[in-house]
Design a protein around this motif. Structure first.
Motif, PDB file in Angstrom:
ATOM      1  N   ASP A  44     -54.586   4.342  41.371  1.00 15.72           N
ATOM      2  CA  ASP A  44     -55.884   4.265  40.783  1.00 15.72           C
ATOM      3  C   ASP A  44     -56.135   5.384  39.729  1.00 15.72           C
ATOM      4  O   ASP A  44     -56.584   5.230  38.797  1.00 15.72           O
ATOM      5  CB  ASP A  44     -57.035   4.339  41.725  1.00 15.72           C
ATOM      6  CG  ASP A  44     -58.278   3.856  41.306  1.00 15.72           C
ATOM      7  OD1 ASP A  44     -58.229   3.057  40.148  1.00 15.72           O
ATOM      8  OD2 ASP A  44     -59.280   4.533  41.747  1.00 15.72           O
ATOM      9  N   ALA A  45     -55.945   6.539  40.189  1.00 13.26           N
ATOM     10  CA  ALA A  45     -56.292   7.751  39.389  1.00 13.26           C
ATOM     11  C   ALA A  45     -55.093   7.802  38.123  1.00 13.26           C
ATOM     12  O   ALA A  45     -55.523   8.161  36.904  1.00 13.26           O
ATOM     13  CB  ALA A  45     -55.844   8.992  40.076  1.00 13.26           C
ATOM     14  N   HIS A  46     -53.861   7.654  38.475  1.00 12.34           N
ATOM     15  CA  HIS A  46     -53.009   7.378  37.343  1.00 12.34           C
ATOM     16  C   HIS A  46     -53.013   6.282  36.285  1.00 12.34           C
ATOM     17  O   HIS A  46     -53.203   6.785  35.060  1.00 12.34           O
ATOM     18  CB  HIS A  46     -51.525   7.329  37.879  1.00 12.34           C
ATOM     19  CG  HIS A  46     -50.799   8.533  38.603  1.00 12.34           C
ATOM     20  ND1 HIS A  46     -50.245   9.547  37.999  1.00 12.34           N
ATOM     21  CD2 HIS A  46     -51.033   8.986  39.893  1.00 12.34           C
ATOM     22  CE1 HIS A  46     -49.890  10.438  38.803  1.00 12.34           C
ATOM     23  NE2 HIS A  46     -50.396  10.092  39.982  1.00 12.34           N
ATOM     24  N   ILE A  91     -43.395  13.477  29.350  1.00 17.13           N
ATOM     25  CA  ILE A  91     -43.587  14.630  30.006  1.00 17.13           C
ATOM     26  C   ILE A  91     -44.289  14.305  31.388  1.00 17.13           C
ATOM     27  O   ILE A  91     -43.742  15.001  32.263  1.00 17.13           O
ATOM     28  CB  ILE A  91     -44.488  15.433  29.050  1.00 17.13           C
ATOM     29  CG1 ILE A  91     -43.641  16.056  27.879  1.00 17.13           C
ATOM     30  CG2 ILE A  91     -45.017  16.603  29.865  1.00 17.13           C
ATOM     31  CD1 ILE A  91     -44.348  16.708  26.838  1.00 17.13           C
ATOM     32  N   ASN A  92     -45.420  13.562  31.346  1.00 16.83           N
ATOM     33  CA  ASN A  92     -46.002  13.087  32.391  1.00 16.83           C
ATOM     34  C   ASN A  92     -45.135  12.206  33.502  1.00 16.83           C
ATOM     35  O   ASN A  92     -45.396  12.497  35.018  1.00 16.83           O
ATOM     36  CB  ASN A  92     -47.290  12.533  32.183  1.00 16.83           C
ATOM     37  CG  ASN A  92     -48.240  13.660  31.635  1.00 16.83           C
ATOM     38  OD1 ASN A  92     -48.405  14.654  32.138  1.00 16.83           O
ATOM     39  ND2 ASN A  92     -49.111  13.081  30.469  1.00 16.83           N
ATOM     40  N   ALA A  93     -44.285  11.379  33.094  1.00 17.34           N
ATOM     41  CA  ALA A  93     -43.532  10.729  34.094  1.00 17.34           C
ATOM     42  C   ALA A  93     -42.464  11.736  34.764  1.00 17.34           C
ATOM     43  O   ALA A  93     -42.148  11.373  35.725  1.00 17.34           O
ATOM     44  CB  ALA A  93     -42.550   9.672  33.185  1.00 17.34           C
ATOM     45  N   ILE A 101     -49.177  16.849  39.089  1.00 22.28           N
ATOM     46  CA  ILE A 101     -50.255  16.342  38.838  1.00 22.28           C
ATOM     47  C   ILE A 101     -50.058  15.966  37.176  1.00 22.28           C
ATOM     48  O   ILE A 101     -49.921  17.031  36.479  1.00 22.28           O
ATOM     49  CB  ILE A 101     -51.395  16.967  38.949  1.00 22.28           C
ATOM     50  CG1 ILE A 101     -51.601  16.738  40.498  1.00 22.28           C
ATOM     51  CG2 ILE A 101     -52.544  15.952  38.305  1.00 22.28           C
ATOM     52  CD1 ILE A 101     -52.706  17.718  41.004  1.00 22.28           C
ATOM     53  N   PRO A 102     -50.162  14.815  36.514  1.00 17.80           N
ATOM     54  CA  PRO A 102     -49.883  14.658  34.840  1.00 17.80           C
ATOM     55  C   PRO A 102     -51.198  15.112  34.378  1.00 17.80           C
ATOM     56  O   PRO A 102     -52.171  15.261  35.020  1.00 17.80           O
ATOM     57  CB  PRO A 102     -49.416  13.269  34.892  1.00 17.80           C
ATOM     58  CG  PRO A 102     -50.381  12.618  36.005  1.00 17.80           C
ATOM     59  CD  PRO A 102     -50.240  13.719  37.182  1.00 17.80           C
TER      60      PRO A 102
END
Length: 112
Positions: A44-46, A91-93, A101-102
C-alpha cells in the motif's frame, strides 16, 4: 499478509515501462497496487509512493512544455524529468531489495 520483496521490486521497476509503452509505467504499478495492497506487506505504501511519483512527473512534464517555447528552458527540465524517471525506479528497487525504505524526491503527495 505476506512479505514479498520481489513483487515490491517488480512494482518499482515496472515504472520503466514508460520508456517502452509511454503510459505502462503508470498503469502496471496501479494494477499491481490495486490487486495486492491488501495481500503484500508494504504494498500500500509503496504503491502510493510510486503513483504519486508518476503523477508528479506527468505534471512537471506538462508544465515544462510551454517553457520550451518561451525560454527553451523546458528542454532542460524535460531532460531532468526523463533522468529522474529512469534512475529513481532503479535506485528504489535496489533499496527495496536490500530492505531499505525507498524515496522519490520532488514528489507531490496526491494519494495519501
Amino acid at each position: 499478509m505476506r512479505e514479498d520483496r520481489q513483487l515490491l521490486v517488480i512494482t518499482h521497476l515496472s515504472q520503466l515501462l514508460d520508456f517502452v509503452t509511454g503510459i505502462g509505467g503508470f498503469i502496471v504499478p496501479l494494477i499491481i497496487w490495486l490487486t495486492q495492497k491488501d495481500n503484500v506487506a508494504g504494498m500500500d505504501a509503496h504503491g502510493k509512493m510510486i503513483l504519486n511519483f508518476q503523477i508528479s512527473l506527468f505534471i512537471y512534464s506538462i508544465i515544462s512544455i510551454p517553457l520550451i517555447f518561451l525560454f527553451g528552458l523546458g528542454l532542460f527540465i524535460l531532460g531532468g524529468i526523463w533522468l529522474m524517471g529512469l534512475l529513481f525506479p532503479i535506485i528504489n528497487a535496489i533499496k527495496v531489495s536490500n530492505g531499505e525504505i525507498p524515496n522519490y524526491p520532488m514528489t507531490i503527495e496526491f494519494i495519501k
